[in-house]
Write an enzyme that holds these catalytic residues in place. Sequence first.
Site, PDB file in Angstrom:
ATOM      1  CB  SER A  44      40.761  32.429  36.466  1.00  0.00           C
ATOM      2  OG  SER A  44      40.594  31.781  37.705  1.00  0.00           O
ATOM      3  CG  HIS A 104      42.691  35.613  33.230  1.00  0.00           C
ATOM      4  ND1 HIS A 104      42.151  34.528  32.594  1.00  0.00           N
ATOM      5  CD2 HIS A 104      43.274  35.134  34.362  1.00  0.00           C
ATOM      6  CE1 HIS A 104      42.402  33.437  33.311  1.00  0.00           C
ATOM      7  NE2 HIS A 104      43.078  33.786  34.375  1.00  0.00           N
ATOM      8  CD  GLU A 109      41.278  34.751  28.832  1.00  0.00           C
ATOM      9  OE1 GLU A 109      40.902  33.835  28.111  1.00  0.00           O
ATOM     10  OE2 GLU A 109      41.016  34.786  30.063  1.00  0.00           O
ATOM     11  CG  ASN A 150      40.287  29.075  33.002  1.00  0.00           C
ATOM     12  OD1 ASN A 150      41.122  28.218  32.726  1.00  0.00           O
ATOM     13  ND2 ASN A 150      40.489  29.995  33.923  1.00  0.00           N
TER      14      ASN A 150
END
Lengths: 230, 287
Positions: free
Chosen positions: B119, B142, B154, B192
């Site tokens: 991440s 991800h 992702e 994120n």
Amino acid sequence: MEVSMTTNRNFLVLATRNHPLYDTLKGLDVEFYDLESHAPFEEKWSHYRECDLVLDFTVISPDKKLELLKHLNIQFDFPIVSDLTTYWGELFIEKVSGLRGAVSFNFPSPTNCYEYYAIDERTKDGLEDFFKMLNVEGLRVDCPGIGFTYPRVISMIINEAYFALEDRLARPKDIDTAMKFGVNYPLGPFEWAKKIGHKNILCLLEELYKVTGDPRYRPSQKLRLEANLI
Amino acid sequence: MTLNSVLVVGAGTMGRGIAQWFAQQSVKVQLLDSNEATVKTAIDSINASWDKLQAKGKFSEAETNKFKESLSACNWENIKPDTDLVIEAIIENLEIKNDVFNKLDGICNSETVFASNTSSIPISSLAKSLPLERRERFLGLHFFNPAPIMKLVEVIKGHWSKEELISDFTTWFTEHKKEVAICNDSPGFIVNRVARNFYGESLRVVNHYDTEKMKEVDNVLKKCGGFRMGPFELMDLIGIDINYSVTESVWNSFYNEPRFAPHQLQKKMVDSGRLGKKTNGGFYDYE
């Protein structure tokens, strides 16, 4: 928006056409003034003997807004409530004694629930009746701060999505998908921006930047571009 | 593209979830961890989860049996070299991840695709020490916790990732009911990065340790913003230390860009050891 048209209270509503609730407000059982067709500072409202709340839904520059609120304060003995979504509400409340409350309708809520501030119970009760007319839910908060909480947080999320676009991180649809399915946001940031209006987001970020002097509130150029296209 | 077999490296929370989801897609899954006992615990826990789901009527007995047959433990000696995909989900440490990928490169066939569930570490940093052919078959995948439930993947393009690889995986995941967001290799990827200010701005609205104000902010964002959880309760659930460390990592990667700056309240909470639910106290008390 489905509204309940009647109330026992008397509301005087002032609005500009750029407010998202303009059409809804116009259709309510209230005294309605379109401040683009009435010159606000020349208007005499002294013939209003009975009024529970004066509600201001103008979306104008912060200086003009303060001037308008001061003017209303001289004209009326009734409590004034203003939509301060994109303004430094805390300051306005301090400066205008008759300003007894603030609402945050300028940032449409996906749940139809809006933060509001009321200094006293009279204003709170009046506002709650007004929310019933509008068929929305109100959530009383302790302080309007700068742009309340939801508008401020969502503006920063949307601004970051525009910065990500500037950096060519991903396409808007991928960013929207990521936020909806990765962290369960009810809307993607670009979908959200469209609903709120890019100009409103830009106004709030500029106000936050002006008041705090903190560069974290610098609006993305792409967001600025979108706001100026419309 | 067909995916018949996957090797998941790392049997922690994310590795388990990823292994479980792939097994549910009729893919043969091998699960590897540096600690063999962890793999066993992970498989037991996945099997227990399938039993529960079967009891709730989510899966039939035949389906559950098939899933269980699809999932097996492995060690470095019995990795199948012809596995179609390797997904690494180990500790966020570049050096350790690089060691794992280099070792796997010596074991797996040249057709095997390498992916990382990182991440925070750039995909290109993980691929750079591998031969060009492998770098072209290297991407970020991800997943979000819990991986069998959260729909998003992702799909991250590294510097050398072939376009065809990205589109093949996008199609495959879409066919298997995941929502795909394609993105370039940049700190925090999409979620994120864009979500940072859900926490960061809320911390600035509150500014001090004030439980009443935190409750108000959580309430406002749930009721008016439509978010499932408020930022403070979510930080308590994730772990304030974990959230702080992601914030710091993104902030550092963007050369201390003020938009990502951590807030002093986060640091204070971490320093005081009040890390959230896991310590029975964070922004709120859980005792």
